[in-house]
Design a protein around this motif. Structure first.
Motif, mmCIF file in Angstrom:
data_model
loop_
_atom_site.group_PDB
_atom_site.id
_atom_site.type_symbol
_atom_site.label_atom_id
_atom_site.label_comp_id
_atom_site.label_asym_id
_atom_site.label_seq_id
_atom_site.Cartn_x
_atom_site.Cartn_y
_atom_site.Cartn_z
ATOM 1 N N ARG A 1 0.975 -1.179 -0.061
ATOM 2 C CA ARG A 1 0.021 0.022 0.009
ATOM 3 C C ARG A 1 1.074 1.270 0.046
ATOM 4 O O ARG A 1 2.245 1.095 -0.429
ATOM 5 N N GLU A 2 0.322 2.109 0.147
ATOM 6 C CA GLU A 2 0.976 3.745 0.091
ATOM 7 C C GLU A 2 2.152 3.846 1.036
ATOM 8 O O GLU A 2 3.337 4.398 0.713
ATOM 9 N N TYR A 3 2.108 3.339 2.168
ATOM 10 C CA TYR A 3 3.138 3.486 3.188
ATOM 11 C C TYR A 3 3.428 2.372 4.174
ATOM 12 O O TYR A 3 4.209 2.670 5.148
ATOM 13 N N ASP A 4 2.496 1.208 4.000
ATOM 14 C CA ASP A 4 2.801 0.142 4.792
ATOM 15 C C ASP A 4 2.161 -0.930 4.033
ATOM 16 O O ASP A 4 1.907 -0.676 2.741
ATOM 17 N N ALA A 5 2.417 -2.194 4.440
ATOM 18 C CA ALA A 5 1.769 -3.481 3.896
ATOM 19 C C ALA A 5 0.758 -4.125 4.553
ATOM 20 O O ALA A 5 0.772 -4.137 5.771
ATOM 21 N N ARG A 6 -0.474 -4.505 4.155
ATOM 22 C CA ARG A 6 -1.408 -5.142 4.713
ATOM 23 C C ARG A 6 -1.890 -6.153 3.736
ATOM 24 O O ARG A 6 -2.068 -5.966 2.676
ATOM 25 N N GLY B 1 0.135 -7.215 8.566
ATOM 26 C CA GLY B 1 0.914 -6.242 7.733
ATOM 27 C C GLY B 1 2.373 -5.787 8.482
ATOM 28 O O GLY B 1 2.564 -6.593 9.725
ATOM 29 N N VAL B 2 2.773 -4.943 7.939
ATOM 30 C CA VAL B 2 4.328 -4.512 8.344
ATOM 31 C C VAL B 2 4.529 -3.044 8.082
ATOM 32 O O VAL B 2 4.031 -2.527 7.025
ATOM 33 N N LYS B 3 4.764 -2.574 9.258
ATOM 34 C CA LYS B 3 5.139 -1.066 9.116
ATOM 35 C C LYS B 3 6.741 -1.017 9.086
ATOM 36 O O LYS B 3 7.424 -1.563 9.922
ATOM 37 N N MET B 4 7.478 -0.480 7.883
ATOM 38 C CA MET B 4 8.787 -0.497 7.664
ATOM 39 C C MET B 4 9.376 1.132 7.605
ATOM 40 O O MET B 4 8.672 1.746 7.224
ATOM 41 N N GLY B 5 10.864 0.990 8.066
ATOM 42 C CA GLY B 5 11.492 2.164 7.939
ATOM 43 C C GLY B 5 13.052 1.963 7.493
ATOM 44 O O GLY B 5 13.349 1.083 8.320
ATOM 45 N N VAL B 6 13.583 2.872 7.212
ATOM 46 C CA VAL B 6 15.298 2.494 7.104
ATOM 47 C C VAL B 6 15.945 3.858 7.396
ATOM 48 O O VAL B 6 17.010 4.025 7.355
ATOM 49 N N THR C 1 8.944 6.225 8.310
ATOM 50 C CA THR C 1 8.508 4.941 7.767
ATOM 51 C C THR C 1 8.441 5.095 6.123
ATOM 52 O O THR C 1 8.463 6.325 5.572
ATOM 53 N N PHE C 2 8.332 3.941 5.464
ATOM 54 C CA PHE C 2 8.373 4.033 3.981
ATOM 55 C C PHE C 2 7.262 4.873 3.576
ATOM 56 O O PHE C 2 6.044 4.944 3.939
ATOM 57 N N GLY C 3 7.200 5.483 2.373
ATOM 58 C CA GLY C 3 6.319 6.072 1.534
ATOM 59 C C GLY C 3 6.170 5.463 0.381
ATOM 60 O O GLY C 3 6.727 4.219 0.144
ATOM 61 N N PRO C 4 5.383 5.877 -0.609
ATOM 62 C CA PRO C 4 5.137 5.346 -1.785
ATOM 63 C C PRO C 4 6.043 4.770 -2.616
ATOM 64 O O PRO C 4 6.234 3.831 -3.409
ATOM 65 N N GLU C 5 7.446 5.621 -2.607
ATOM 66 C CA GLU C 5 8.512 5.299 -3.599
ATOM 67 C C GLU C 5 9.146 4.040 -3.013
ATOM 68 O O GLU C 5 9.362 3.087 -3.844
#
Length: 499
Positions: free
Chosen positions: A28-33, A130-135, A140-144
């Motif tokens: 999805r736009e900023y995480d995964a579900r 789901g997973v909320k991710m960031g590096v 946390t992650f955005g669309p790119e």
């Protein structure tokens, strides 16, 4: 070689146990579900870990990651599968165990770890994961990043050098609570209902509030991943009504409700009125801008117009930027503008320095609300609510709309309102004076009544919000007008709740 993920596999078959399944719409736009196991299986989660590890190397980030999981019957197994994939991709995994999402974000700072992957379905129904991710902490992650992750996983374009490692961080929540409560206790004697919906926050929120100095009435704080009464979602009226009843029964000063992964906090005042989170945000903005003059705030497009028009905020020099809905978007905007706090109508609050690290944390929000009451010892929560200019607002309303058409529906709706504005055609009996299209479309009429339509970022739904500073009748007129345009598309289904 690891097999290329398939979009669908029949359960209870050899193929289901021997091949990865990953439905593309889960990115999805900023995480995964995903629905588990209907849309992703454990080998699919392993592929997700391999893809995330590959992306971490591709971005040149130090290959070390915090992982945690929420309280669902299947979350621990999903986390282990994710960790297996990460280790295959050469990532060092630091496992904090059962945790709230903000604990995982905090662990990035506490453990000096650049990356995070929190296994959670947040407030979604059971069956979702789901997973909320960031590096790049605290972002946390955005669309790119999500688009690139999707490309890697679905093409099985993994780079798997091995060399990963695993370490379990024993009793990490104690470190989080110690840091959170390394501060003076409140001096006002507050009786607080702590509602957790039998979700993860039940293990931590009542203790945190007690250590702050509150008398705590726990409500559904026992961990039970069947969620026997309602989903842990402080936007859900069923949960808010339960908090209301407990507040009135016990004569509490405030009711605080926490979502499934503890990054949101909902509020019921001492008279049992359920205050939407954007209005609580205005109260907090008033309180904090008195301490921090000329404070910068960020709010999402679902939020009340009071952030711009409230005379107290104007007098205290507060500035507000309206931005895209979504924890990743608001978090990034708070960082870009060095804002003091970001507020979302959903209850995600992002307290930046000196209050927090810039990520969303329901317990920090709860402490800030208690601090506000402590600084106003002669006022109740209801008094602070009544002190705001009166508006009539809807809850967040979500009509069903499939993932593969919802963005097209929003684009067509936006184009319709743009045409109506250009041609002077009224909506709900009044001319459109402003359109905000940074995230869906927010339509404002001449009298300040507004409506929002956007696509949900994490479910097959649209999002509709209405507010009027004039009357309840105008609220309903705007809703009828907006819904009438949505009903032109047969793909728009029933609402989860309406006014």
């Amino acid at each position: 070689m690891f097999p290329t993920p398939k979009p669908f596999l029949k359960p209870n078959t050899y193929e289901f146990e021997s091949s990865p399944m990953v439905k593309a719409t889960g990115f999805r736009e900023y995480d995964a579900r995903w629905l588990f196991p209907d849309e992703i299986n454990l080998m699919g989660v392993q592929a997700l870990g391999m893809g995330l590890g590959t992306l971490i190397h591709e971005l040149g980030i130090r290959p070390e990651i915090v992982v945690g999981h929420d309280f669902r019957s299947y979350s621990a197994s999903i986390k282990i599968a994710l960790a297996n994939g990460l280790m295959a991709a050469g990532i060092k995994v630091r496992d904090i165990g059962l945790a709230l999402s903000p604990m995982a974000y905090f662990a990035q700072f506490e453990l000096d770890c650049p990356c995070v992957a929190m296994v959670t379905a947040s407030h979604n129904d059971n069956g979702w994961t789901g997973v909320k991710m960031g590096v790049q902490r605290p972002m946390t992650f955005g669309p790119e990043e999500m688009t690139r992750l999707k490309e890697i996983v679905l093409a099985a374009a993994f780079k798997l050098p091995g060399g990963g490692a695993y370490a379990f961080e024993e009793n990490f929540p104690a470190r989080y609570l110690a840091k959170l409560l390394d501060r003076p206790k409140i001096t006002r004697k507050l009786k607080v209902v702590a509602a957790c919906g039998n979700g993860t926050a039940g293990a931590f929120a009542p203790e945190a509030l007690e250590r702050l100095g509150c008398e705590v009435i726990p409500l559904d704080a026992e961990l039970d991943h069947t969620f026997p009464k309602y989903n842990p979602n402080p936007e859900d009226m069923q949960m808010l009504h339960a908090i209301r009843d407990a507040v009135l029964e016990h004569g509490a000063d405030v009711g605080l409700g926490f979502d499934g992964d503890g990054d949101r906090c909902g509020v019921v005042d001492n008279e049992g009125d359920e205050i939407f989170a954007d209005k609580v945000g205005v109260m907090l903005a008033r309180d904090l801008s008195a301490i921090h003059p000329n404070a910068q705030f960020v709010v999402d497009v679902k939020s009340t117009g009071l952030f711009m028009t409230d005379p107290v905020l104007i007098a205290q020099g507060a500035k507000t930027d309206y931005w895209k809905t979504g924890h990743s978007y608001i978090k990034r905007r708070v960082n870009e503008l060095n804002a003091l706090v970001g507020f979302e109508k959903s209850g995600h609050y992002f307290f930046n320095k000196p209050i927090g690290y810039g990520y969303d944390d329901g317990l920090i929000s709860a402490l800030a609300i208690c601090d506000m009451l402590d600084r106003n010892p002669d006022k109740s929560m209801a008094d602070l609510n009544r002190a705001l200019p009166k508006t009539w607002g809807s809850p967040t309303m979500s009509p069903h709309c499939a993932d593969d058409v919802k963005y097209d529906v929003v684009a067509e709706t936006t184009a319709t309102f743009e045409r109506m504005k250009a041609e002077g055609e009224p909506v709900g009996g009044q001319k459109i004076v402003d359109l905000v299209t940074v995230n869906g479309v927010r339509i404002t009429a001449e009298d300040g009544t507004w409506g929002l339509v956007r696509a949900s970022s994490n479910k097959p739904e649209l999002v509709v919000v209405i507010e009027s500073p004039v009357s309840e009748a105008r609220l309903h007129e705007m809703f009828k007008a907006v819904d009438g345009i949505l009903r032109r598309r047969p793909e728009v289904g029933a609402y989860n709740q309406t006014i």
